[in-house]
Each structure stands twice: as structure tokens, then as C-alpha cells.
Design a protein around this motif. Structure first.
Motif, PDB file in Angstrom:
ATOM      1  N   THR A  26       0.625  -1.417  -0.083  1.00 30.86           N
ATOM      2  CA  THR A  26      -0.354  -0.001   0.022  1.00 30.86           C
ATOM      3  C   THR A  26       0.798   1.292   0.085  1.00 30.86           C
ATOM      4  O   THR A  26       0.513   2.236  -0.376  1.00 30.86           O
ATOM      5  N   GLU A  27       1.801   1.323   0.360  1.00 27.57           N
ATOM      6  CA  GLU A  27       2.800   2.263   0.363  1.00 27.57           C
ATOM      7  C   GLU A  27       3.697   2.604  -0.738  1.00 27.57           C
ATOM      8  O   GLU A  27       3.189   3.376  -1.308  1.00 27.57           O
ATOM      9  N   ARG A  28       3.927   1.248  -1.653  1.00 31.60           N
ATOM     10  CA  ARG A  28       3.758   2.122  -3.065  1.00 31.60           C
ATOM     11  C   ARG A  28       2.446   2.355  -3.867  1.00 31.60           C
ATOM     12  O   ARG A  28       3.106   3.117  -4.780  1.00 31.60           O
ATOM     13  N   ALA A  29       1.392   1.865  -3.896  1.00 36.11           N
ATOM     14  CA  ALA A  29       0.588   2.096  -4.348  1.00 36.11           C
ATOM     15  C   ALA A  29       0.179   3.630  -3.727  1.00 36.11           C
ATOM     16  O   ALA A  29      -0.101   4.404  -5.242  1.00 36.11           O
ATOM     17  N   PHE A  30       0.107   4.005  -2.982  1.00 33.40           N
ATOM     18  CA  PHE A  30      -0.362   5.799  -2.086  1.00 33.40           C
ATOM     19  C   PHE A  30       0.662   6.017  -2.285  1.00 33.40           C
ATOM     20  O   PHE A  30      -0.190   7.570  -2.608  1.00 33.40           O
ATOM     21  N   ARG A  37      -2.482   0.216   5.383  1.00 34.33           N
ATOM     22  CA  ARG A  37      -1.821   1.684   5.535  1.00 34.33           C
ATOM     23  C   ARG A  37      -1.149   2.813   6.857  1.00 34.33           C
ATOM     24  O   ARG A  37      -0.214   2.617   7.015  1.00 34.33           O
ATOM     25  N   HIS A  38      -2.376   2.384   7.519  1.00 31.07           N
ATOM     26  CA  HIS A  38      -2.518   3.497   8.437  1.00 31.07           C
ATOM     27  C   HIS A  38      -2.349   2.666   9.749  1.00 31.07           C
ATOM     28  O   HIS A  38      -2.007   3.103  11.000  1.00 31.07           O
ATOM     29  N   TYR A  39      -2.417   1.325   9.955  1.00 32.61           N
ATOM     30  CA  TYR A  39      -3.324   0.923  11.074  1.00 32.61           C
ATOM     31  C   TYR A  39      -2.303  -0.691  10.821  1.00 32.61           C
ATOM     32  O   TYR A  39      -1.902  -0.996  10.073  1.00 32.61           O
ATOM     33  N   LEU A  55      -1.384  -3.428  -6.367  1.00 33.01           N
ATOM     34  CA  LEU A  55      -2.561  -4.170  -4.665  1.00 33.01           C
ATOM     35  C   LEU A  55      -2.903  -5.372  -4.689  1.00 33.01           C
ATOM     36  O   LEU A  55      -3.899  -5.712  -5.055  1.00 33.01           O
ATOM     37  N   LYS A  56      -2.127  -6.456  -5.554  1.00 30.03           N
ATOM     38  CA  LYS A  56      -2.059  -7.460  -6.625  1.00 30.03           C
ATOM     39  C   LYS A  56      -2.813  -8.285  -5.013  1.00 30.03           C
ATOM     40  O   LYS A  56      -3.710  -9.203  -4.460  1.00 30.03           O
ATOM     41  N   LEU A  57      -1.450  -8.165  -3.847  1.00 25.91           N
ATOM     42  CA  LEU A  57      -2.279  -8.882  -2.643  1.00 25.91           C
ATOM     43  C   LEU A  57      -3.045  -8.978  -2.093  1.00 25.91           C
ATOM     44  O   LEU A  57      -3.674  -9.748  -1.242  1.00 25.91           O
ATOM     45  N   THR A  58      -3.316  -7.472  -1.930  1.00 23.22           N
ATOM     46  CA  THR A  58      -4.425  -7.354  -1.067  1.00 23.22           C
ATOM     47  C   THR A  58      -5.980  -7.798  -1.533  1.00 23.22           C
ATOM     48  O   THR A  58      -6.781  -7.787  -1.186  1.00 23.22           O
ATOM     49  N   GLY A  77      -1.435  10.210  -5.057  1.00 21.21           N
ATOM     50  CA  GLY A  77      -1.886   9.186  -4.007  1.00 21.21           C
ATOM     51  C   GLY A  77      -2.598   8.365  -4.653  1.00 21.21           C
ATOM     52  O   GLY A  77      -2.476   8.100  -5.694  1.00 21.21           O
ATOM     53  N   LEU A  78      -3.909   7.372  -4.054  1.00 22.10           N
ATOM     54  CA  LEU A  78      -3.850   6.021  -5.123  1.00 22.10           C
ATOM     55  C   LEU A  78      -5.004   6.333  -5.879  1.00 22.10           C
ATOM     56  O   LEU A  78      -6.352   7.278  -6.120  1.00 22.10           O
ATOM     57  N   GLN A  79      -4.866   6.346  -7.159  1.00 26.74           N
ATOM     58  CA  GLN A  79      -5.754   6.051  -7.980  1.00 26.74           C
ATOM     59  C   GLN A  79      -5.895   5.102  -8.207  1.00 26.74           C
ATOM     60  O   GLN A  79      -5.581   3.933  -9.186  1.00 26.74           O
ATOM     61  N   PRO A  80      -7.049   4.651 -10.216  1.00 25.37           N
ATOM     62  CA  PRO A  80      -7.179   3.255 -10.480  1.00 25.37           C
ATOM     63  C   PRO A  80      -6.392   2.661 -11.350  1.00 25.37           C
ATOM     64  O   PRO A  80      -6.034   1.365 -10.905  1.00 25.37           O
TER      65      PRO A  80
END
Length: 329
Positions: free
Chosen positions: A199-203, A325-327, A217-220, A208-211
Motif C-alpha cells: 500500500t505504501e507503493r500504491a499510495f 496503510r494506516h493501522y 495492490l495484487k496481494l491486497t 495518492g491512490l488512483q485506479p
């Protein structure tokens, strides 16, 4: 006819169209969690119900769910679901519907659900009557404009019916799966660490995060897919027999009901490797492709498969990535 009219709504619900609305709901979830993320225990199933209901409300009506309606709708849906199951058993037993106390009580809860939704639909019609060019870009508008082959559209009552079903199917099942996903993540530190890095890479991309960043986010996404395998929100899929059929030595008559157990199919020891293990990487390896193709069906399969499958997968990826990402979970 209903499927034909519903298709445009899910054409609209492509990721690029609803992504901003989903992100707004996910950010609102983060604000609510920030207020309680101090180490205490939090009832995460309630929070997942809130955020998924918020998403479906925003994508249908272009606005967040009104706070004054939120708790009453949630309570009514929970009560309705319990009573609907009891009534379903009553109905299958062939008992007279007129004597079904669960049915009568369910009707009361249904009114509490339909009331706020009906007000929102009426509000939209009043807006269009006042200004025919005012056409919000949302699911409700696509349903209003949808036409079948004969050129007819949904009536106002039919619209309320469809939206009530979409609201139920669009939040309760997703909330259940997300709650289980967070439970599984909490049990697996390695998966959680990998998700946080992902998520650090994606955001971390510009803006920030875009489509277009969903590829990171493959693992997510696979965590959610594996959760759906282990804990399918719909554990049994009923089907009616349309022609006489012989199955496993039993003669099935037309009109009989059969139940396909997704839970059993997706944990079958002759089909899956380590079927009870939480292993999101199984979706990336090649050794279980046949199992995924033939025995993985959390959204059912065939012409009556869930229209909202892609919608659910994209909202889950957004919600799980924001939380990861946050928690620490």
C-alpha cells in the motif's frame, strides 16, 4: 427483463466512475477509526457495515448515508435478514404463509428500510422534474434512464425494490467478508507486513491512490479473494430444477430445489491444497488454477452470477488498502 435493465447500472459502476465516491467513504472510515485506534478493542464488523453501506449509498445517490437514517437502516436490515431466513425455512416446509409470524414481523422492518430509500428516489424525481438536465452521475440515474427491448423503464416502485436489494446485497455481504479478512490479516504478521509495503507503493504515487495504481495492490486483492474462499458470505446457493434430472443416484423432479454449498466446494480436500489454510498466494501460483476455475464461486457462476462482483472486489481493495496503510491490525 430486470437483468437487462440493471446492466447499465453496473456498467456505470466501473472503477473509474465510482472510485472517487469509494475513496471518500474509505477516508470517512479512517476518520472514525482514528478516534478509537489507541489500542482498545473495536467492533470492526460494525465499522465494515458502516463503510460498505456508505459506499453503496454514495454510488447510488451521489451523497453519503444520512446519519439519522444510518443506524435505523442497519438495525432494520439485520432484523429483516434474521426473519427472512426463518421465514424461508417456514416456506420450504410448506406451512401456510398467512400464519407466518416471521413474515409479518419482516414486513414491518422492510417498511423501515424502504422508507428512507423511497424518500431519496422521490427526491431525485422531483429534481429531474424541476430541471430535466440535472442528471447526477450515479447508479440511480443510470437505472432511471435504463430501457428494455420494448422501450419500457422501471416504475418508481420497481426502482425502490431494486435499490433495496442492491443496498442489502451491496453492503451486508461485503461487510462480512471484510470483517473476516481483517481477522485473517491480524493472525498473519507476514501477510500484514507485505500488505503495508504494497500500500505504501500504491499510495506513494503522485496524487495518492488512483485506479491506475490498482496493479500495485495484487496481494491486497488476493487476500480478499482468499477470504471469500474460506468464509463465503453466501454459504449456500439455491437453484430450482427446471427439468427432471438424475444426480448422484437421486431422481429430481421439476420444481425441486437444490442447494450448492460454496463453503464445502471451496474447502474440498480433493480439490484444494491445504484447504483450511489462509494462503492468499495460492491465487498467484499455477498449481491451483483448476481448483480456482472449477470450485471457486463466491459470487456464484453462470447467468445468475452476481452482477456486483467487480464492484465488491474494487471496494474491498480500497478499504483494505486504506486500513493496512494506516493501522496495525
Amino acid at each position: 427483463r430486470q437483468g437487462q435493465l440493471m446492466n447499465p447500472a453496473f456498467e456505470f459502476a466501473r472503477i473509474s466512475e465510482v472510485f472517487p465516491l469509494m475513496m471518500q467513504a474509505a477516508e470517512a472510515l479512517k476518520e472514525r477509526l482514528d478516534a478509537v485506534a489507541d489500542g482498545r478493542e473495536v467492533s470492526i464488523d460494525f465499522e465494515m457495515t458502516h463503510v460498505t453501506a456508505d459506499i453503496i449509498f454514495r454510488t447510488i445517490f451521489s451523497e453519503p448515508i444520512p446519519p439519522e437514517d444510518a443506524s435505523s437502516i442497519f438495525d432494520a436490515f439485520n432484523n429483516y435478514q434474521e426473519l427472512a431466513y426463518i421465514h424461508g425455512v417456514w416456506n420450504m416446509a410448506g406451512l401456510p404463509q398467512a400464519l407466518s409470524i416471521p413474515r409479518l414481523r419482516a414486513i414491518k422492518h422492510a417498511r423501515n428500510i424502504r422508507g428512507p430509500l423511497a424518500r431519496m428516489v422521490r427526491k431525485r424525481f422531483e429534481l429531474l422534474e424541476a430541471d430535466p438536465e440535472a442528471k447526477p452521475a450515479d447508479i440511480l440515474q443510470s437505472l432511471i434512464e435504463a430501457r428494455d427491448d420494448s422501450g419500457t423503464s422501471f416504475t418508481e416502485k420497481e426502482l425502490i425494490d431494486q435499490i433495496a436489494v442492491m443496498f442489502l446485497a451491496g453492503h451486508e455481504t461485503s461487510a462480512s467478508a471484510l470483517s473476516w479478512a481483517l481477522y485473517l490479516i491480524a493472525q498473519d504478521r507476514d501477510v500484514q507486513d507485505r500488505m503495508q509495503a504494497e500500500t505504501e507503493r500504491a499510495f506513494g504515487q503522485e496524487g495518492g491512490l488512483q485506479p491506475r495504481h490498482f496493479k500495485y495492490l495484487k496481494l491486497t486483492r488476493d487476500v480478499f479473494r482468499e477470504t471469500l474462499r474460506l468464509y463465503p458470505p453466501v454459504s449456500f446457493v439455491p437453484r430450482d430444477i427446471t427439468v427432471p434430472e438424475t444426480m448422484r443416484g437421486k431422481n429430481l423432479k421439476k420444481g425441486s430445489a437444490i442447494f450448492i454449498s460454496l463453503w464445502l466446494m471451496q474447502r474440498h480436500r480433493e480439490i484444494w491444497k491445504n484447504p483450511d489454510m489462509f494462503d492468499p498466494d495460492r491465487f498467484s501460483r499455477g498449481d491451483e488454477k483448476e481448483a480456482i476455475r472449477s470450485a471457486y464461486m463466491p459470487f456464484s457462476q453462470g447467468p445468475r452470477g452476481c452482477l456486483g462482483a467487480s464492484f465488491a472486489l474494487q471496494e474491498a481493495a480500497i478499504i483494505l488498502s486504506v486500513i493496512a496503510r494506516h493501522y496495525d491490525i
